[in-house]
Design a protein around this motif. Structure first.
Motif, PDB file in Angstrom:
ATOM      1  N   ILE A 158       0.374  -1.134   0.174  1.00  0.00           N
ATOM      2  CA  ILE A 158      -0.184  -0.210  -0.467  1.00  0.00           C
ATOM      3  C   ILE A 158       0.813   1.313  -0.359  1.00  0.00           C
ATOM      4  O   ILE A 158       0.531   2.097  -0.501  1.00  0.00           O
ATOM      5  N   ALA A 162       0.943   3.442  -3.675  1.00  0.00           N
ATOM      6  CA  ALA A 162      -0.009   4.781  -3.509  1.00  0.00           C
ATOM      7  C   ALA A 162       1.617   5.951  -2.827  1.00  0.00           C
ATOM      8  O   ALA A 162       0.932   6.951  -3.665  1.00  0.00           O
ATOM      9  N   LEU A 165       2.311   6.181  -7.056  1.00  0.00           N
ATOM     10  CA  LEU A 165       0.882   7.614  -7.355  1.00  0.00           C
ATOM     11  C   LEU A 165       1.420   8.817  -6.935  1.00  0.00           C
ATOM     12  O   LEU A 165       0.704  10.078  -7.713  1.00  0.00           O
ATOM     13  N   GLY A 166       1.462   9.275  -5.851  1.00  0.00           N
ATOM     14  CA  GLY A 166       2.393  10.351  -5.409  1.00  0.00           C
ATOM     15  C   GLY A 166       2.824  10.601  -6.019  1.00  0.00           C
ATOM     16  O   GLY A 166       2.855  12.846  -5.530  1.00  0.00           O
ATOM     17  N   PHE A 184      -4.198  10.466 -11.618  1.00  0.00           N
ATOM     18  CA  PHE A 184      -2.967   9.483 -10.907  1.00  0.00           C
ATOM     19  C   PHE A 184      -3.778   9.550  -9.706  1.00  0.00           C
ATOM     20  O   PHE A 184      -3.790   8.547  -8.814  1.00  0.00           O
ATOM     21  N   GLY A 185      -4.705  10.179  -9.332  1.00  0.00           N
ATOM     22  CA  GLY A 185      -5.205  10.637  -7.769  1.00  0.00           C
ATOM     23  C   GLY A 185      -6.821   9.967  -8.102  1.00  0.00           C
ATOM     24  O   GLY A 185      -6.742   8.998  -6.883  1.00  0.00           O
ATOM     25  N   ILE A 188      -5.349   5.873  -7.226  1.00  0.00           N
ATOM     26  CA  ILE A 188      -5.020   5.745  -5.905  1.00  0.00           C
ATOM     27  C   ILE A 188      -6.582   5.214  -5.069  1.00  0.00           C
ATOM     28  O   ILE A 188      -6.388   4.380  -4.520  1.00  0.00           O
ATOM     29  N   MET A 191      -7.519   1.680  -6.397  1.00  0.00           N
ATOM     30  CA  MET A 191      -6.432   1.177  -5.866  1.00  0.00           C
ATOM     31  C   MET A 191      -6.550   0.573  -4.229  1.00  0.00           C
ATOM     32  O   MET A 191      -6.898  -0.379  -3.655  1.00  0.00           O
ATOM     33  N   VAL A 192      -7.107   1.858  -3.279  1.00  0.00           N
ATOM     34  CA  VAL A 192      -7.651   1.632  -2.256  1.00  0.00           C
ATOM     35  C   VAL A 192      -8.853   0.473  -2.299  1.00  0.00           C
ATOM     36  O   VAL A 192      -9.033  -0.681  -1.344  1.00  0.00           O
ATOM     37  N   TYR A 216      -8.061   0.959 -12.331  1.00  0.00           N
ATOM     38  CA  TYR A 216      -6.740   1.493 -12.210  1.00  0.00           C
ATOM     39  C   TYR A 216      -5.363   1.555 -12.780  1.00  0.00           C
ATOM     40  O   TYR A 216      -5.058   2.983 -12.392  1.00  0.00           O
ATOM     41  N   PHE A 220      -4.145   4.349 -14.581  1.00  0.00           N
ATOM     42  CA  PHE A 220      -2.175   4.662 -13.829  1.00  0.00           C
ATOM     43  C   PHE A 220      -1.439   4.874 -15.669  1.00  0.00           C
ATOM     44  O   PHE A 220      -0.685   5.596 -15.455  1.00  0.00           O
TER      45      PHE A 220
END
Length: 249
Positions: A158, A162, A165-166, A184-185, A188, A191-192, A216, A220
């Motif tokens: 995780i 994350a 992506l950040g 990208f936001g 995330i 992804m969660v 997701y 990306f």
């Protein structure tokens, strides 16, 4: 019990994936979609960031990307072999979490290193990759009982994913590319969602989790392709680039 090969009975299909062999094969094929999307995005990043990282950071980025791809591909291969032949290769199943988590961690370290003083000539930070990969292989053989719990690797996955992506959001913002940052936001968020759905012990939820994973990875990939289209590969404006090292080779 043989770690590498276990002949599966008819009941084993239900105990492993809670469904019939043909359904397992179908899901394994569906599982290849997010893997392919990630591969495209990773290759685009590798091409764009080649002239923005010293060889050490770039080696970590490449090694991490390969590990993340290999983890997903081998997981899909595990399902396919189980559904087609009835043989359950445990190593293909056990490898997923440690391999992918370490892979994402290496990618994150590479991104962080790109914006630090380590991104300079003759940095030997790539030495991190080898022990990390060897540790992962050793872990997957079951020789480290202290790490029988997958929680540390889930946390690492995780944080790594994350964080990756950040860092991409940070790059997009520095380049004033709002759309890529949005991609990208949103990635995330998906992804969660995927992480939560993956914890549900349900055949239906597994299909939903794969579908969310596709979204997701598509986000990306879209973000990386847009960064490439906006000239990320051609410009040298994000970090100190070790031109001397690249030219020397």
């Amino acid at each position: 019990m043989n770690l590498f090969l276990l002949e599966a009975t008819e009941d084993s299909f239900e105990s492993v994936y809670q469904n019939t062999p043909w359904a397992i094969v179908l899901q394994s094929i569906y599982d290849l979609l997010p893997i392919g999307l990630f591969l495209v995005g990773a290759v685009v990043l590798l091409r764009c960031l080649y002239n923005k990282m010293v060889k050490g950071n770039y080696a970590l980025l490449a090694a991490g990307s390969i590990m993340v791809f290999a983890a997903g591909f081998l997981k899909a291969l595990h399902k396919f072999i189980l559904g087609v032949s009835g043989y359950n290769y445990l190593i293909l199943d056990k490898q997923f979490t440690p391999t992918q988590s370490v892979g994402f961690a290496l990618i994150l370290v590479a991104f962080i290193g790109m914006f630090t003083s380590y991104n300079k000539k003759y940095t030997k930070v790539q030495a991190i990759a080898l022990p990390a990969i060897l540790f992962t292989i050793f872990m997957e053989t079951g020789n480290l009982p202290v790490f029988e719990s997958s929680l540390p690797f889930i946390i690492l996955m995780i944080v790594g994913a994350a964080g990756m992506l950040g860092m991409l959001i940070y790059i997009a913002i520095r380049r004033k590319d709002v759309m890529s940052a949005i991609f990208f936001g949103l990635a995330i968020i998906f992804m969660v969602m995927m992480g939560y759905l993956s914890t549900r012990n349900s055949w239906t939820m597994t299909w939903v989790a794969i579908s969310v994973n596709i979204c997701y990875q598509a986000l990306f990939m879209a973000g990386t392709l847009r960064l490439q289209k906006k000239g990320l590969a051609a410009e040298d404006s994000l970090s100190r680039v070790a031109k001397e090292e690249n030219e020397a080779e």
